[in-house]
Design an enzyme around this catalytic site. Structure first.
Site, short mmCIF file in Angstrom:
data_model
loop_
_atom_site.label_atom_id
_atom_site.label_comp_id
_atom_site.label_asym_id
_atom_site.label_seq_id
_atom_site.Cartn_x
_atom_site.Cartn_y
_atom_site.Cartn_z
N CYS A 80 19.15 -23.63 21.49
CA CYS A 80 18.40 -21.90 21.68
C CYS A 80 18.61 -20.32 20.99
O CYS A 80 18.18 -20.57 19.34
CB CYS A 80 18.72 -22.05 22.84
SG CYS A 80 17.52 -21.25 24.21
N HIS A 177 20.62 -26.74 24.58
CA HIS A 177 22.03 -26.51 25.40
C HIS A 177 22.42 -27.45 25.25
O HIS A 177 22.66 -27.44 26.82
CB HIS A 177 21.94 -25.37 26.77
CG HIS A 177 20.87 -24.31 26.52
ND1 HIS A 177 22.09 -23.30 26.11
CD2 HIS A 177 19.66 -23.88 26.64
CE1 HIS A 177 20.61 -22.59 26.10
NE2 HIS A 177 19.87 -22.80 26.16
N GLU A 179 25.80 -27.62 25.97
CA GLU A 179 27.27 -26.62 26.90
C GLU A 179 26.98 -27.01 28.30
O GLU A 179 27.79 -26.79 29.17
CB GLU A 179 27.27 -25.69 26.67
CG GLU A 179 26.30 -24.06 27.12
CD GLU A 179 24.68 -24.19 26.44
OE1 GLU A 179 24.52 -23.30 26.09
OE2 GLU A 179 25.09 -25.54 25.01
#
Length: 202
Positions: A80, A177, A179
């Site tokens: 991002c 993302h 994560e």
């Protein structure tokens, strides 16, 4: 894997990356100053506010050190805001007045291309190096890749064909993302790249 991954921890969701790496059993630590780069095999630049992170990179003198390490072959992965910071250019209409960039990916990006936080979304993506099944991707105030240089490979596209993950040598950028999901395949793949890299910090 016998690697150590640094996670840039100046601003943004660095804690989520550290958690993902811990779940894989990968040694990792926060990077806030140039000395924190010692001994790492790869660096993750997290999501957050790209202008703020860029200015902090300048203030801490990390910008030039990270650029040098990447040019010597150390793997970097930006998610991002990290993708924005890796780009060579941000579109004029979305560029902040002072937006420091690492300039390591031959791409042009558009900040906040999908709108505000309310326009955040998720979708399933086929990510070429990860194989099946598709990866659930989370987009939050995400950038979009508007132009790609000849040396850049597309790793994943939205259903409408727009690229959202790219690679140029050992430099990886994702507009989403990984994560923020329980799928650890992208982090595992990046660690494998770091393990194969021949350039290490000292």
């Amino acid at each position: 894997m016998a690697v150590t991954i640094g996670v840039l921890a100046l601003q943004g969701d660095f804690a989520e990356h550290l958690t993902a790496l811990a779940r894989l059993g990968i040694a990792a630590h926060e990077v806030r100053q140039p000395r924190d780069l010692a001994g790492i095999d790869g660096l993750i630049i997290p999501g957050g506010e790209s202008t703020t992170i860029g200015r902090l990179l300048e203030r801490t003198e990390l910008l030039g050190v990270i650029r040098d390490l990447a040019q010597r072959g150390m793997p970097l992965w930006g998610t991002c805001a990290g993708l924005i910071l890796l780009a060579r250019e941000v579109t004029a209409e979305t560029r902040a007045r002072h937006q420091p960039l690492l300039g390591l990916l031959d791409i042009v990006v558009r900040r906040n291309a999908f709108g505000s936080q309310r326009e955040s979304f998720e979708c399933d993506l086929v990510v070429e190096p990860l194989g099946p099944p598709p990866l659930r991707a989370v987009f939050i105030r995400a950038p979009l890749i508007d132009a790609i240089g000849p040396g850049v490979a597309v790793l994943a596209r939205l259903p409408d064909g727009r690229p959202v993950a790219v690679r140029q040598g050992s430099i990886i950028g994702t507009a989403f993302h990984p994560e923020l999901t329980n799928d650890l395949r992208f982090h595992r793949w990046f660690c494998e790249l770091a393990e194969r890299a021949t350039v290490h910090t000292v």
